[in-house]
Design an enzyme around this catalytic site. Structure first.
Site, mmCIF file in Angstrom:
data_model
loop_
_atom_site.group_PDB
_atom_site.id
_atom_site.type_symbol
_atom_site.label_atom_id
_atom_site.label_comp_id
_atom_site.label_asym_id
_atom_site.label_seq_id
_atom_site.Cartn_x
_atom_site.Cartn_y
_atom_site.Cartn_z
ATOM 1 N N ASP A 18 0.962 -1.371 0.176
ATOM 2 C CA ASP A 18 0.155 0.030 -0.058
ATOM 3 C C ASP A 18 0.856 1.096 -0.233
ATOM 4 O OD1 ASP A 18 0.920 0.307 2.563
ATOM 5 O OD2 ASP A 18 -1.002 0.083 3.751
ATOM 6 N N CYS A 80 3.435 -3.109 3.966
ATOM 7 C CA CYS A 80 2.454 -1.943 4.350
ATOM 8 C C CYS A 80 3.352 -1.150 5.383
ATOM 9 C CB CYS A 80 1.031 -2.474 5.041
ATOM 10 S SG CYS A 80 1.028 -3.347 6.504
ATOM 11 N N GLY A 81 2.558 -0.392 6.270
ATOM 12 C CA GLY A 81 3.376 0.570 7.202
ATOM 13 C C GLY A 81 3.872 -0.281 8.209
ATOM 14 N N GLY A 83 3.440 -3.962 8.413
ATOM 15 C CA GLY A 83 3.427 -5.269 8.124
ATOM 16 C C GLY A 83 2.427 -6.121 8.791
ATOM 17 N N VAL A 84 1.878 -5.583 9.855
ATOM 18 C CA VAL A 84 0.609 -6.346 10.471
ATOM 19 C C VAL A 84 -0.711 -6.607 9.672
ATOM 20 C CG1 VAL A 84 -0.829 -6.379 12.472
ATOM 21 C CG2 VAL A 84 1.631 -5.680 12.983
ATOM 22 N N GLY A 85 -0.832 -5.107 9.099
ATOM 23 C CA GLY A 85 -2.386 -5.299 8.215
ATOM 24 C C GLY A 85 -1.992 -6.321 6.950
ATOM 25 N N HIS A 113 10.300 -24.773 8.281
ATOM 26 C CA HIS A 113 9.186 -25.468 9.146
ATOM 27 C C HIS A 113 7.903 -25.385 8.826
ATOM 28 C CE1 HIS A 113 12.551 -25.531 12.569
ATOM 29 N NE2 HIS A 113 12.982 -25.640 11.443
ATOM 30 N N ARG A 148 8.021 -33.925 11.965
ATOM 31 C CA ARG A 148 7.588 -33.123 12.719
ATOM 32 C C ARG A 148 6.917 -31.694 12.206
ATOM 33 N NH1 ARG A 148 11.422 -28.930 15.471
ATOM 34 N NH2 ARG A 148 13.156 -29.418 14.226
ATOM 35 N N ARG A 152 2.982 -30.849 11.700
ATOM 36 C CA ARG A 152 2.268 -29.513 12.471
ATOM 37 C C ARG A 152 1.611 -28.623 10.940
ATOM 38 N NH1 ARG A 152 7.898 -28.445 15.665
ATOM 39 N NH2 ARG A 152 7.426 -29.904 17.383
#
Length: 172
Positions: A18, A80-81, A83-85, A113, A148, A152
């Site tokens: 963005d 994005c600003g 990275g979370v969004g 992994h 493993r 997972r």
């Protein structure tokens, strides 16, 4: 018979971001196309944005994810600003395993992994030099399906397939 490990084929990479991620996205895209990453990257699909005008991060998480799910890209990078969004948005899409990574260990370990296929970065959090180290780590890593890791990942895929049903009875 040659027992030497064969080099991995260059990856097709989709990248998007963005307005807040635009400057770093541009830097990464330019570096992906440079000779320095030729051994890792064969093709780059730029999913936008194409300038600093305000826009919405979910649109670019979708655009990058679409390229992966259509088979046009092997991996994706969204910026994005924070990275979370983009991480939250990309992880809503079945078949996408995205993570925000601001260090090289998480970037390669997420692939090795967890078979992560989308790297999320905060353009307002890290600088371009660190971002490029993280991108190199992400693109240079390969999933290692040990028992493993596969066990997972299979559980994660089952959660994805079941959706809310994976939570069981929530009436209590």
């Amino acid at each position: 018979m040659n027992s030497q490990p064969q080099p991995a084929k260059p990856l097709r990479v989709a990248i998007g971001g963005d307005h807040a991620g635009y400057p770093l996205k541009q830097t990464i895209a330019e570096n992906l196309a440079s000779d320095g990453l030729a051994e890792l990257v064969g093709n780059v699909v730029d999913c936008g944005t194409d300038g600093p005008a305000r826009c919405d991060y979910p649109d670019f998480a979708i655009a990058v994810s679409r390229e992966i799910l259509l088979g046009n890209a092997d991996r994706g990078i969204v910026v994005c600003g924070s990275g979370v969004g983009v991480s939250v948005a990309a992880n809503k899409i079945p078949g996408i395993r995205a993570a925000i990574c601001h260090d090289t260990y998480s970037a390669h370990q997420g692939v090795e992994h967890d078979d992560m296929n989308v790297l999320c970065i905060g353009g307002r959090i890290i600088g371009s030099e660190l971002a490029m180290e993280i991108v190199r780590s992400f693109l240079g890593a390969r999933y290692t399906p040990s028992e493993r890791h596969q066990r997972r990942l299979d559980k994660v895929l089952e959660i994805e397939a079941q959706g809310r049903d994976a939570l069981g009875d929530m009436s209590s």
